[in-house]
Design a protein around this motif. Structure first.
Motif, PDB file in Angstrom:
ATOM      1  N   GLY A 154       0.813  -1.215   0.000  1.00 33.06           N
ATOM      2  CA  GLY A 154       0.000   0.000   0.000  1.00 33.06           C
ATOM      3  C   GLY A 154       0.839   1.254   0.000  1.00 33.06           C
ATOM      4  N   LEU A 155       0.175   2.371   0.289  1.00 36.53           N
ATOM      5  CA  LEU A 155       0.842   3.671   0.238  1.00 36.53           C
ATOM      6  C   LEU A 155       1.750   3.869   1.445  1.00 36.53           C
ATOM      7  N   PRO A 156       2.872   4.580   1.249  1.00 37.16           N
ATOM      8  CA  PRO A 156       3.665   5.008   2.416  1.00 37.16           C
ATOM      9  C   PRO A 156       2.936   6.161   3.127  1.00 37.16           C
TER      10      PRO A 156
ATOM     11  N   PRO B  14      -1.448   5.499   5.401  1.00 45.25           N
ATOM     12  CA  PRO B  14      -0.404   4.499   5.175  1.00 45.25           C
ATOM     13  C   PRO B  14      -1.011   3.100   5.105  1.00 45.25           C
ATOM     14  N   GLY B  15      -0.551   2.319   4.155  1.00 47.30           N
ATOM     15  CA  GLY B  15      -1.044   0.944   4.010  1.00 47.30           C
ATOM     16  C   GLY B  15      -2.300   0.834   3.174  1.00 47.30           C
ATOM     17  N   GLN B  16      -2.921   1.968   2.874  1.00 45.45           N
ATOM     18  CA  GLN B  16      -4.113   1.922   2.017  1.00 45.45           C
ATOM     19  C   GLN B  16      -3.720   1.384   0.647  1.00 45.45           C
TER      20      GLN B  16
END
Ligand SMILES: C[S@@+](CC[C@H](N)C(=O)[O-])C[C@H]1O[C@@H](n2cnc3c(N)ncnc32)[C@H](O)[C@@H]1O
Length: 214
Positions: A76-78, A90-92
């Motif tokens: 996912g995203l940072p 974060p983690g999305q």
């Protein structure tokens, strides 16, 4: 190739790869391939590969045998930085390489070269030496800066790069404005380059910027 595949792929991925996105990618990628621009096709931020499948189909039709390389953390995203909004967390968008592999299998398409990991770790060493087309879809300021910095020197003359979520509210007033760090990263990167980012428009909220390497 029959473009009705666009409708089917857009139905699977409306938020990230709708008709406007795919039609613009089709013309940009087919154009560089028909013009004989050398190099591989890359997607930086591929998620589950629904746009990657389309990149493969277009590339195979216009220039069979081109390599397709795709990059994602698959975690996912940072975390967002100071230039990003809190639109994401974060983690999305966390997923797995197996999900991307399943997407390619479902469309009966040969899998690409997959590079899991953070862009800062993978791109400098693992981008192909020559790139003819890139789709950059990393949502956040630092992700886009990292991608452009690694990609730019490898672009063949005439290569096209499309950057998703490049929202210019003046030139494209309906564009989706959720990721302001993307435009900031592009505008800063190109401040000392000869190229400029142009906007692509669609019928909806398309927020696509693109440039052609001189
Ligand atoms: C919007 S999704 C990509 C959607 C995909 N291009 C499509 O059309 O289906 C953005 C992706 O970028 C990845 N990403 C963002 N920043 C990253 C970074 N710094 N390193 C690795 N992956 C990153 C996320 O994991 C996420 O899967």
């Amino acid at each position: 190739m029959d473009n009705d595949v666009i409708l089917a792929l857009a139905a699977e991925n409306p938020g990230m790869g709708g008709v406007d996105q795919l039609v613009n990618i089709y013309w940009a990628l087919s154009g560089v391939l028909a013009a004989g621009v050398p190099g591989a096709v890359v997607e930086i931020g591929c998620h589950e590969g629904r746009t990657s499948v389309f990149l493969h189909m277009v590339a195979e039709h216009f220039a069979p045998g081109r390599d397709l390389h795709v990059y994602d953390s698959f975690a996912g995203l940072p975390p967002p930085g100071p230039h990003d909004t809190d639109y994401s967390s974060p983690g999305q968008l966390s997923t797995g390489v197996a999900d991307l592999t399943r997407t390619f299998a479902r469309w009966d398409v040969a899998p690409p070269h997959v590079h899991p990991g953070w862009f800062a770790d993978t791109l400098p060493a693992e981008l192909p030496e020559r790139v003819c087309f890139a789709y950059v879809d990393g949502d956040l300021y630092e992700s886009i800066r990292t991608a452009l910095t690694a990609l730019y020197p490898r672009l063949a003359p005439g290569a096209i790069v499309i950057v998703d979520d490049y929202c210019d509210e003046v030139r494209s007033p309906r564009a989706f404005a959720g990721f302001p760090g993307v435009k900031k990263a592009c505008d800063e990167f190109f401040a000392d380059k000869p190229e400029r980012v142009s906007v692509l428009v669609g019928t909806g909220k398309l927020a696509f910027g693109y440039f052609r390497k001189s």
